[in-house]
Motif scaffolding. Structure first.
Motif, PDB file in Angstrom:
ATOM      1  N   ALA A 183      -3.005   4.951   1.260  1.00 59.56           N
ATOM      2  CA  ALA A 183      -3.905   4.984   2.412  1.00 59.56           C
ATOM      3  C   ALA A 183      -3.092   5.140   3.695  1.00 59.56           C
ATOM      4  CB  ALA A 183      -4.755   3.724   2.464  1.00 59.56           C
ATOM      5  N   GLY A 201       0.803  -1.208   0.000  1.00 65.09           N
ATOM      6  CA  GLY A 201       0.000   0.000   0.000  1.00 65.09           C
ATOM      7  C   GLY A 201       0.838   1.261   0.000  1.00 65.09           C
ATOM      8  N   ALA A 250      -8.335  -0.924   3.102  1.00 64.19           N
ATOM      9  CA  ALA A 250      -7.521   0.297   3.137  1.00 64.19           C
ATOM     10  C   ALA A 250      -8.271   1.342   3.953  1.00 64.19           C
ATOM     11  CB  ALA A 250      -7.259   0.806   1.724  1.00 64.19           C
ATOM     12  N   TYR A 297      -3.547  -0.391   6.552  1.00 61.32           N
ATOM     13  CA  TYR A 297      -4.054  -1.524   5.777  1.00 61.32           C
ATOM     14  C   TYR A 297      -4.244  -2.739   6.689  1.00 61.32           C
ATOM     15  CZ  TYR A 297      -2.452   1.214   1.796  1.00 61.32           C
ATOM     16  OH  TYR A 297      -2.251   2.229   0.891  1.00 61.32           O
ATOM     17  N   GLU A 345      -7.594   0.999  -2.117  1.00 61.04           N
ATOM     18  CA  GLU A 345      -7.269   2.421  -1.908  1.00 61.04           C
ATOM     19  C   GLU A 345      -8.276   3.311  -2.639  1.00 61.04           C
ATOM     20  OE1 GLU A 345      -3.321   2.283  -3.422  1.00 61.04           O
ATOM     21  OE2 GLU A 345      -2.394   2.010  -1.447  1.00 61.04           O
ATOM     22  N   THR A 384      -8.459   5.331   5.282  1.00 62.52           N
ATOM     23  CA  THR A 384      -8.008   6.713   5.078  1.00 62.52           C
ATOM     24  C   THR A 384      -8.732   7.633   6.050  1.00 62.52           C
ATOM     25  OG1 THR A 384      -9.708   7.138   3.416  1.00 62.52           O
ATOM     26  CG2 THR A 384      -7.587   6.313   2.621  1.00 62.52           C
TER      27      THR A 384
END
Length: 470
Positions: free
Chosen positions: A14, A11, A51, A17, A83, A53
């Protein structure tokens, strides 16, 4: 292990994970008309990437699952898709900080590979070794056997960019067996679950069904009505699994389920039944062991009916022995960390097994029959569907075996019925609790918790209509 590590390291866009990798190997056999029709070994790999955020509006999760062959390019593609999903997702109400490796120690077998598929085939081979003699016996008694058996090894790895490294191997076998009279008029069913399929004797399973087919030599036509019934452990498992899946605390507070309290909270602390029944889960339960940590592949329950009973943000959360009902009193509901904060109740996530039991050992089903003046022995439920989630009213059919019991003996096979009942209402009318034993619900899928249930004597069970089903 390698795929999970790769996913959380691949990843870029983001904040965090989680990767859940499932590898399953299943050896199976199917038979019909006293002959083996198919057998084989299947392997399945599933990768789920979450993911996470965060920005000024909140925290969002993007969840993408890939099933089938997975190589490094596929892992990167799944991570990138997760993502993108996170960037377009709305903030999640259940968002909580991901657990860290400092809070949850890694599994000591983290680096071990999945068990070899041959281990699954070995259990099936030992079971199949007894099938030929069972078929021969059925032919001699002019009966036909149909069924399915499988031995499954399911390995789960859970890794996160916050340091989680958890692994669990689930081993489970099952036998689904139907016996019919040669003319096909009478039929009966049994289901058996066990960690090792090789420990199940198919001839013994058939002999139990043979007795029931003998009962079917006399046919009894009965009308719809309310009956005293003896529910087999399998029937009880089907009903209790429905109760378990409806036991989300937030859904109760939101007035969506039977567990909403009169004051707007939950019914925790309320007596559901005068019978001293305890419903509990324990990841270390002998014979029913299951994953000791949350491995959520989506923030919704398996039935997709009720929300907020599982959260991807809770991945890795340790599971502990949990009592849902103790001596007839509701003591717990399924909680994520989010719902626990809303309700002020302990965090009690879903666990992958379910045990219903009374005090003491309890009598075997045959002894319950012997103590019955008049009632119905119901051995299998089928096509169970929701009618009203606010009361947990269900409708369904009896199938493959309803028997009339009079003066302690089965006197004939009765017609099938449609029933309308709530599992909570059934618990409230339990008159006797039998011996708890491993039980296989007839309506199940790969996500169904493993169960141990007693037979139950229930007063006033509602058979709402006569069914033409066989």
């Amino acid at each position: 292990m390698r795929l999970a590590e790769l996913a959380v390291e691949a990843g870029k866009d983001a904040d965090a994970y989680v990767a859940v990798v499932d590898e399953a190997a299943t050896a199976h056999a199917r038979w019909a008309g006293n002959a083996l029709t198919s057998s084989g070994l299947t392997a399945d790999t599933r990768l789920t990437v979450i993911a996470v955020t965060s920005d000024g509006s909140g925290t969002a999760a993007g969840v993408v699952t890939h099933r089938g062959a997975v190589d490094e390019d596929a892992v990167r593609a799944v991570v990138a898709a997760a993502e993108r999903a996170a960037r377009t997702a709305t903030p999640a109400a259940d968002a909580r900080p991901l657990l860290t490796g400092d809070a949850v120690p890694p599994s000591p077998d983290w680096g071990e590979p999945a068990p070899a598929p041959a281990e699954s085939a070995g259990g099936l081979a030992r079971f199949a070794g007894g099938l030929a003699a069972t078929f021969e016996r059925a032919r001699a008694e002019r009966r036909l056997l149909y069924g399915y058996a499988e031995q499954r090894q399911h390995t789960t790895w859970l890794a996160s960019s916050t340091g989680l490294r958890l692994r669990h191997v689930q081993t489970a076998g099952l036998v689904d067996l139907t016996a019919k009279s040669e003319d096909g008029v009478a039929s009966t069913w049994s289901g058996t679950g066990a960690a090792d399929l090789g420990g199940i004797d198919p001839l013994a399973a058939y002999e139990g069904l043979g007795e029931r087919l003998g009962w079917a030599r006399r046919r009894v036509e009965l009308p719809a009505g309310r009956y005293e019934v003896l529910l087999s452990p399998s029937c009880v498992a089907d009903l209790m699994l429905r109760l378990y899946r409806a036991a989300g605390a937030k859904d109760a507070v939101d007035a969506r389920t039977v567990f909403r309290g009169p004051d707007g909270g939950t019914r925790i602390g309320e007596r559901l039944t005068g019978a001293p029944l305890t419903l509990r889960s324990d990841p270390g339960e002998p014979g029913l062991r299951c994953a000791p940590f949350v491995a959520a592949r989506g923030s919704a329950d398996v039935a997709q009916v009720f929300a907020d009973t599982v959260s991807v943000f809770d991945n890795g959360l340790p599971l502990r022995p949990t009592e849902w009902i103790r001596d007839g009193v509701l003591t717990g509901l399924v909680q994520t960390r989010h719902s626990a904060e809303l309700t002020g109740l302990p965090v009690t996530p879903q666990v992958g097994n379910l045990v219903l039991e009374g005090p003491g050992e309890g009598r075997a089903l045959a002894d319950l029959v012997a103590a019955t003046r008049r009632g119905l022995l119901v051995t299998s439920l089928w096509y169970v569907r929701d009618v009203d989630p606010r009361t947990l009213l269900l409708t369904g059919l009896t199938r493959d075996g309803v028997y009339l019991v009079e003066d302690g003996e089965v006197v004939g096979e009765a017609n099938n019925f449609r029933f309308d009942e709530s599992p909570v209402g059934v618990l409230g009318r339990v008159a006797e609790i039998g011996r708890t034993e491993p039980a296989l619900p007839r309506e199940r899928d790969d996500s169904t918790p493993r169960t141990a249930m007693p037979a139950l004597r229930v007063d006033g069970f509602t058979m709402s209509a006569v069914s033409e089903a066989t």
